[in-house]
Design a protein around this motif. Structure first.
Motif, mmCIF file in Angstrom:
data_model
loop_
_atom_site.group_PDB
_atom_site.id
_atom_site.type_symbol
_atom_site.label_atom_id
_atom_site.label_comp_id
_atom_site.label_asym_id
_atom_site.label_seq_id
_atom_site.Cartn_x
_atom_site.Cartn_y
_atom_site.Cartn_z
ATOM 1 N N LYS A 307 7.847 -0.843 8.702
ATOM 2 C CA LYS A 307 8.965 -0.954 9.188
ATOM 3 C C LYS A 307 8.656 -2.000 10.931
ATOM 4 O O LYS A 307 9.774 -2.437 11.365
ATOM 5 N N ASP A 308 7.439 -1.544 11.201
ATOM 6 C CA ASP A 308 7.354 -2.183 12.494
ATOM 7 C C ASP A 308 6.859 -3.697 12.714
ATOM 8 O O ASP A 308 6.278 -4.007 13.581
ATOM 9 N N GLY A 309 6.774 -4.179 11.417
ATOM 10 C CA GLY A 309 6.674 -5.531 11.323
ATOM 11 C C GLY A 309 5.130 -5.913 11.193
ATOM 12 O O GLY A 309 4.341 -4.849 10.615
ATOM 13 N N VAL A 310 4.718 -7.141 11.220
ATOM 14 C CA VAL A 310 3.384 -7.703 11.111
ATOM 15 C C VAL A 310 2.829 -8.199 12.268
ATOM 16 O O VAL A 310 3.483 -8.483 13.236
ATOM 17 N N GLY A 311 1.468 -7.772 12.554
ATOM 18 C CA GLY A 311 0.600 -8.514 13.760
ATOM 19 C C GLY A 311 0.076 -9.677 13.549
ATOM 20 O O GLY A 311 -0.266 -10.083 12.558
ATOM 21 N N LEU A 312 0.192 -10.822 14.575
ATOM 22 C CA LEU A 312 -0.423 -11.795 14.505
ATOM 23 C C LEU A 312 -1.380 -12.360 15.713
ATOM 24 O O LEU A 312 -0.759 -11.740 16.686
ATOM 25 N N TYR A 313 -2.271 -12.802 15.265
ATOM 26 C CA TYR A 313 -3.368 -13.214 16.398
ATOM 27 C C TYR A 313 -3.769 -14.529 16.126
ATOM 28 O O TYR A 313 -4.510 -14.972 15.292
ATOM 29 N N VAL A 325 -3.469 -12.345 10.445
ATOM 30 C CA VAL A 325 -2.109 -11.518 10.134
ATOM 31 C C VAL A 325 -2.604 -10.097 9.532
ATOM 32 O O VAL A 325 -3.488 -10.000 8.557
ATOM 33 N N ARG A 326 -1.784 -8.983 10.087
ATOM 34 C CA ARG A 326 -2.468 -7.812 9.680
ATOM 35 C C ARG A 326 -1.310 -6.856 9.731
ATOM 36 O O ARG A 326 -0.115 -6.933 10.442
ATOM 37 N N SER A 327 -1.263 -5.760 8.872
ATOM 38 C CA SER A 327 -0.201 -4.743 8.749
ATOM 39 C C SER A 327 -0.791 -3.612 9.597
ATOM 40 O O SER A 327 -2.059 -3.645 9.898
ATOM 41 N N TYR A 328 0.295 -2.497 9.882
ATOM 42 C CA TYR A 328 -0.457 -1.452 10.476
ATOM 43 C C TYR A 328 0.215 0.157 9.375
ATOM 44 O O TYR A 328 1.014 -0.173 8.728
ATOM 45 N N PRO A 329 -0.539 0.973 9.949
ATOM 46 C CA PRO A 329 -0.355 2.205 9.213
ATOM 47 C C PRO A 329 0.978 2.548 9.502
ATOM 48 O O PRO A 329 1.648 2.529 10.474
ATOM 49 N N ASP A 330 1.865 2.898 8.418
ATOM 50 C CA ASP A 330 3.335 3.430 8.482
ATOM 51 C C ASP A 330 3.617 4.587 7.563
ATOM 52 O O ASP A 330 3.323 4.430 6.370
ATOM 53 N N SER A 331 3.867 5.826 8.151
ATOM 54 C CA SER A 331 4.167 7.062 7.280
ATOM 55 C C SER A 331 5.200 6.848 6.257
ATOM 56 O O SER A 331 5.454 7.859 5.406
ATOM 57 N N ALA A 332 6.148 6.144 6.825
ATOM 58 C CA ALA A 332 7.569 5.961 5.943
ATOM 59 C C ALA A 332 7.008 5.051 4.550
ATOM 60 O O ALA A 332 7.994 4.720 3.539
ATOM 61 N N ARG A 333 5.816 4.456 4.418
ATOM 62 C CA ARG A 333 5.524 3.541 3.503
ATOM 63 C C ARG A 333 4.809 4.288 2.290
ATOM 64 O O ARG A 333 4.056 4.978 2.629
ATOM 65 N N HIS A 337 -2.191 1.792 2.506
ATOM 66 C CA HIS A 337 -3.338 0.652 2.846
ATOM 67 C C HIS A 337 -2.944 -0.159 3.906
ATOM 68 O O HIS A 337 -1.819 -0.254 4.132
ATOM 69 N N ILE A 338 -4.251 -0.870 4.772
ATOM 70 C CA ILE A 338 -3.665 -1.913 5.640
ATOM 71 C C ILE A 338 -4.277 -3.077 5.007
ATOM 72 O O ILE A 338 -5.426 -3.341 4.702
ATOM 73 N N ARG A 339 -3.589 -4.040 5.386
ATOM 74 C CA ARG A 339 -3.884 -5.577 4.707
ATOM 75 C C ARG A 339 -4.213 -6.572 6.093
ATOM 76 O O ARG A 339 -3.460 -6.365 7.093
ATOM 77 N N ILE A 340 -5.483 -7.144 5.929
ATOM 78 C CA ILE A 340 -5.830 -8.246 7.097
ATOM 79 C C ILE A 340 -6.018 -9.498 6.224
ATOM 80 O O ILE A 340 -6.923 -9.423 5.620
ATOM 81 N N VAL A 357 -8.223 -5.498 2.203
ATOM 82 C CA VAL A 357 -7.155 -4.110 2.085
ATOM 83 C C VAL A 357 -7.799 -3.044 1.989
ATOM 84 O O VAL A 357 -8.773 -2.838 1.110
ATOM 85 N N PHE A 358 -7.663 -2.082 2.870
ATOM 86 C CA PHE A 358 -8.461 -0.741 2.725
ATOM 87 C C PHE A 358 -7.551 0.421 3.166
ATOM 88 O O PHE A 358 -6.293 0.135 3.795
ATOM 89 N N TYR A 359 -8.053 1.578 3.216
ATOM 90 C CA TYR A 359 -7.252 2.624 3.010
ATOM 91 C C TYR A 359 -7.913 3.496 4.349
ATOM 92 O O TYR A 359 -9.018 4.177 4.194
ATOM 93 N N PRO A 360 -7.324 3.888 5.543
ATOM 94 C CA PRO A 360 -7.722 4.700 6.551
ATOM 95 C C PRO A 360 -8.031 5.935 6.215
ATOM 96 O O PRO A 360 -7.060 6.507 5.623
ATOM 97 N N PRO A 361 -9.042 6.519 6.208
ATOM 98 C CA PRO A 361 -9.425 8.135 5.576
ATOM 99 C C PRO A 361 -8.706 9.015 6.673
ATOM 100 O O PRO A 361 -8.493 8.777 7.663
#
Length: 436
Positions: A307-313, A325-333, A337-340, A357-361
């Protein structure tokens, strides 16, 4: 009492006591001969080497500038040879100071080195475009049992530093730097370990992928410069192993499975890898922007990434442009996984597309990358691709892998259009000060 009246068990013990010294001596002798390192002694004669760089590609130089640098590399070439003399001593024990000595038959080696410099004979400059090389004659052994063990071949990068395209990028770096730049111009070199074999080797010309390690100013981007080297010797028992610096990708073939380095040319996959594998960390004079945006309807893959959008660098420097372009952890999702994804442009053309694409432990430990991919393009065509699923045993991961496989097989024009569509957000990104 006759021996046949002695109980069987005692006779076996006595027999062992009588034979054990013989067995121990035999074991020591066997270890002495079988465990000693085997050396192939080189012949006491000179060996003739020829060395040259048959192709070179620096992405920030024009074709004529690359050709100019290539033709002048042999100028001022120097050859340093390292010779080693190794002696062996045999020990029955291994001792730890202040503790004890334990039985451990082994060989101990003691090595001494001598370094010699030898003049290189450089081919005269040829205006017909033929690449130049240099040769050297040097002994394979020195008095006292020293054998040739290493070669260090340095070439000249003076012409590289005089190229206008390089000077323009250095000026851009100096303009954006708040501190003075170091100007370290250590000559690039190629180092080889020498070994001697007990069988003949083919005497064909040997082409190897390699990298030209050119020293650049402190805050200049790290840009790989792939080359192809050509080396020969008149010894059919001498082996050479390159001590590689790993400063650029050593991809050995294109998607066509045609290895370019066997013909003395840098493969197109390595050209694209050089344009894509840029390290902008700490670069001065680059435009660096970042921020978060809300995924629009056309950003299908990013719609459910939080819900917080995606990050651009975004980083722009000379002909290079790199967008992450990357996503961020979101408990509502539902998916955690996080995508970069990283898109690299060179001269406004897409040359690299990579991501993970990986899953933060949950426990804070290091995470295994779930899916990684990398794709290079040259002249609008894919020239190299690799997809690496590390751990993919969940439905969500399988779905991601299917999506990645589909994404990386899309036509080049479609991929480039998607990458360019993200650049429309450039106006809402904020500058990042990384110049210090």
């Amino acid at each position: 009492m006759p021996s046949f009246f002695i109980p069987l068990g005692k006779r076996i013990v006595r027999h062992w006591l009588l034979c054990s010294p013989v067995i121990i001596v035999a074991a020591i002798v066997g270890l002495y001969y079988w465990s000693k390192p085997a050396d192939v002694v080189p012949p006491a004669r000179n060996v003739h080497f020829t060395f040259g760089v048959s192709d070179l590609y620096a992405p920030f130089l024009s074709p004529s500038e690359n050709a100019d640098v290539l033709s002048h590399l042999p100028e001022g070439a120097e050859v340093s040879a390292t010779y080693q003399h190794t002696t062996y001593s045999y020990s029955l024990l291994s001792c730890m100071i202040g503790v004890a000595c334990l039985p451990d038959p082994h060989w101990h080696s003691d090595t001494k080195e001598e370094i010699r410099l030898y003049p290189a004979k450089i081919e005269p400059y040829q205006a017909n475009g033929k690449t130049r090389s240099f040769s050297v004659d040097l002994p394979q052994t020195l008095p006292g049992g020293y054998a040739l063990e290493k070669l260090y071949l340095s070439v000249s990068a003076d012409t590289f530093y005089r190229q206008p395209s390089y000077s323009a990028l250095v000026a851009q770096t100096e303009k954006g730097s708040k501190s003075s730049l170091d100007d370290l111009k250590t000559p690039p070199a190629f180092e080889y370990l020498v070994s001697y074999l007990d069988h003949d080797l083919p005497q064909d010309v040997r082409y190897d992928q390699d990298c030209l390690d050119v020293m650049t100013p402190l805050r200049f981007p790290t840009v790989p410069i792939p080359v192809v080297t050509r080396i020969t010797s008149d010894s059919n028992r001498m082996g050479l192993m390159r001590i590689s610096s790993r400063s650029c990708p050593l991809i050995d073939s294109d998607l066509s499975d045609a290895p370019g380095f066997t013909t003395g040319k840098v493969p197109l996959s390595r050209v694209a890898a050089s344009q894509s594998s840029i390290d902008f960390d700490g670069v001065a004079g680059a435009t660096i922007l970042s921020g978060r945006v809300t995924a629009t309807e056309d950003m299908t893959r990013w719609q459910n990434e939080g819900k917080d959008g995606v990050g651009l660098y975004l980083v722009e420097f000379g002909p290079f442009r790199q967008l992450e372009v990357r996503s961020y952890p979101d408990s509502a999702r539902p998916s955690k996984h996080i995508r970069i994804e990283t898109w690299t442009f060179f001269d406004d053309a897409l040359v690299g597309y990579s991501g993970e694409v990986f899953y933060p432990p949950a426990d804070g430990a290091d995470s295994d990358k779930t899916v990684q991919w990398k794709e290079y393009f040259h002249d609008g065509k894919p020239v190299w691709m690799q997809t690496t699923p590390a751990i993919c045993d969940t439905p969500d991961c399988q779905s991601v892998l299917t999506e990645v496989n589909f994404s990386t097989t899309r036509p080049y024009g479609e991929l480039q259009s998607e990458a360019r569509s993200y650049l429309r957000f450039k106006g809402v990104l904020k500058p990042v000060d990384k110049n210090g």
